[in-house]
Write a protein that holds these residues in place. Sequence first.
Motif, short mmCIF file in Angstrom:
data_model
loop_
_atom_site.label_atom_id
_atom_site.label_comp_id
_atom_site.label_asym_id
_atom_site.label_seq_id
_atom_site.Cartn_x
_atom_site.Cartn_y
_atom_site.Cartn_z
N MET A 272 34.61 -28.74 38.05
CA MET A 272 34.30 -29.59 39.20
C MET A 272 35.63 -30.10 39.74
O MET A 272 36.47 -30.58 38.97
CB MET A 272 33.42 -30.77 38.79
CG MET A 272 32.18 -30.37 38.01
SD MET A 272 30.98 -29.46 39.01
CE MET A 272 30.46 -30.75 40.12
N MET A 273 35.84 -29.98 41.05
CA MET A 273 37.12 -30.34 41.64
C MET A 273 36.91 -31.29 42.81
O MET A 273 35.96 -31.12 43.59
CB MET A 273 37.87 -29.09 42.10
CG MET A 273 38.19 -28.15 40.95
SD MET A 273 39.25 -26.78 41.45
CE MET A 273 39.48 -25.96 39.85
N ASN A 274 37.82 -32.24 42.94
CA ASN A 274 37.72 -33.23 44.01
C ASN A 274 39.11 -33.45 44.60
O ASN A 274 40.07 -33.71 43.88
CB ASN A 274 37.17 -34.54 43.44
CG ASN A 274 37.02 -35.60 44.51
OD1 ASN A 274 36.78 -35.29 45.67
ND2 ASN A 274 37.18 -36.85 44.13
N ASP A 275 39.20 -33.30 45.92
CA ASP A 275 40.47 -33.53 46.63
C ASP A 275 40.65 -35.03 46.82
O ASP A 275 39.90 -35.66 47.56
CB ASP A 275 40.43 -32.81 47.98
CG ASP A 275 41.74 -32.96 48.75
OD1 ASP A 275 42.64 -33.67 48.25
OD2 ASP A 275 41.86 -32.37 49.83
N ILE A 276 41.62 -35.61 46.12
CA ILE A 276 41.84 -37.05 46.22
C ILE A 276 43.14 -37.35 46.98
O ILE A 276 43.69 -38.44 46.87
CB ILE A 276 41.88 -37.70 44.82
CG1 ILE A 276 42.97 -37.06 43.95
CG2 ILE A 276 40.54 -37.59 44.14
CD1 ILE A 276 43.15 -37.75 42.59
N THR A 277 43.59 -36.39 47.77
CA THR A 277 44.81 -36.58 48.55
C THR A 277 44.60 -37.69 49.58
O THR A 277 43.57 -37.76 50.23
CB THR A 277 45.17 -35.27 49.29
OG1 THR A 277 45.11 -34.19 48.37
CG2 THR A 277 46.57 -35.37 49.88
N GLN A 278 45.59 -38.53 49.72
CA GLN A 278 45.55 -39.57 50.75
C GLN A 278 46.48 -39.15 51.88
O GLN A 278 47.68 -38.95 51.68
CB GLN A 278 46.01 -40.92 50.18
CG GLN A 278 45.10 -41.44 49.10
CD GLN A 278 43.70 -41.74 49.61
OE1 GLN A 278 43.54 -42.29 50.70
NE2 GLN A 278 42.71 -41.39 48.83
#
Length: 622
Positions: A272-278
């Motif tokens: 499971m992957m989540n883009d947490i880039t701000q």
Amino acid sequence: MRVEKEYRQLEGIEEIRIFNASQKDFYKPAPKEFDVEDLEFQELINNIPVEIHCLIPYEEGKDFIIQSIGNFTLDRYNCTLDDVKGRLFSKLSPLFYEILHDELVDVYNDHVSKDIRFVYYYKNKLSKLSTAKIVFDAGKIFVTTNNIDTKTSNRVDLEYRDFDEDKNDIIENFSQTGSYYRVNGKYVWSQGIYNIINRAKEESDDYFNIVFDLVIPEDKHIVNKIFDITNNDTAQCEEVIRIKTKDGILKIIEVNVYSYFDESGIIVRQGMMNDITQYTNDEITKPVDFLLDGFKDSTKLALLIEPLNVKQYKFSKGFYYLIEKDYEEYVHSRDIFKNIVDKDTVRRLEKLVDGEIDKIDETFCFYVGGNPNKRKVVNLYLERFEYGNTTHSLGFLTDITEERIKQEQLMASNDNRLILIKEIHHRVKNNLQILSSFLNLEKRAYKDNPNLIIEHMQTRLNSLALLHEKTYNSKDFKNINLKDYLIDHDRKMINVVDFPKNIEFETYVDEDLDLSLEVITPLLLIIDEITMNAIKHAFPNKTSANNKITKEIRSVGNDTAELIIKDNGVGIDDSDNISSNLGCEIIKSLTKQLGGHISPIKQEKGTAYKLIFSTQMEHTIE
């Protein structure tokens, strides 16, 4: 022809990529130089699906004598075993000799097996893929190959995927989350993964780890750690990595990878992957922000994405307008429940958060900041669902305070407009369902172009948000002045992303043409579909001037109106054929909802349509 070699650390295999090679590059007829015996198990080799090639080392590995070649290869080069047996490898196939010689010698000297993957491209398109293992046994070199037909869909049927894929796709289109499975060496990637890495699906994606391949060098050790841990039979690993997409964007990805056995005893790797880039304001925006922007003009209706996730939630402007707090000062937690007057609603919300129930659809009173003098009435729809081992949630929040006040006034005066208020509230839900249906249709039709789906959704959201805003602020809930609405609609449309500056709108509407919400909703969606089609296709010359899209709507008597919408663009070859794409199917469906009839109009330049529709429609709530 071009050959590239690369050791793919993630799969632990040497990959050889061969571009635009012809048959004569692989096989050259050569004279027989040695008498070699048949293999004792040649009949067995001929009847198993995996190819086995046998080579006899010659002059300490300087070259190799061919004793046997697999049937698949023989058929491919239109020859027989007698045509290849007893020949030197270097003369029969100079290309393969050059590519494989070092690997064959290493296995011959060290007696340690090697894995190799051959990837063949023709005109930069994947044409064939095969995996090979080089083994030393009984003084000979054996090469086993497994050929994969890339033209056939070989995706694994994951029967254990018991989640609702439609709901998951909605979440992944709204946000930057994604998932994958790896079973028997093949990957299955969800749409959200392609949102994260900024590209569409490619044929070879089943065979590669398309996310970890993009990890920057400084984080390669984290990837090695993930694979070291999850290569155990059952294990779990959570890490944060940085990737650089092919278009040069640096992203920070939160990764949760785990392995387990399915009911058949097959080991499954799941991620499971989540883009947490701000991102800053001048950099690229996430799709979730792009879609939330469709609600930016609505202070009454809020889209709630992942409201049950206190770390990664996203709410549209209407939510913060309702609670009368700025985005920066709001902290998302259960504390907000304290301001809900109805304690039964609070208990049901807590059950939803704790996973005891899956959805709620509640209308309740809310004290802003806990102040009873600031009472608001809201409707909340929230649904939670499981995807893999992760909980997702999606909802809508509607401020109906003014409607409730007007409803109470109408009840006091025994006015039948109470029915209309309920009907408007019902229509809001119906319109959201329409948007969801359009999203599902376009996901199938434009699965390789998510940006087009997002652009279409934003246009529809802008239109419906404006309609609801005007409806809520109107004293007459049954009659909406069409002219006033379309003037605002044109202004909002011009603010759509990438709207060409060389296109103008001209709109003519009868001054006294008032329509109900049931009529104006499908009408405006039809206008949106035709307008967006004209924007995209009618004016291919981006520097041309005097480009116009014209709308004329007038009453023609007997509770009937006529819409003529046209452009002065390049036109289409066959204007009678308006049923060959998804947009036209949507227009036909909406026209049927209006009880109307749409037809093309022939003109010297551009494209035009005429829609005849009824201005009256039966109310749906009694």
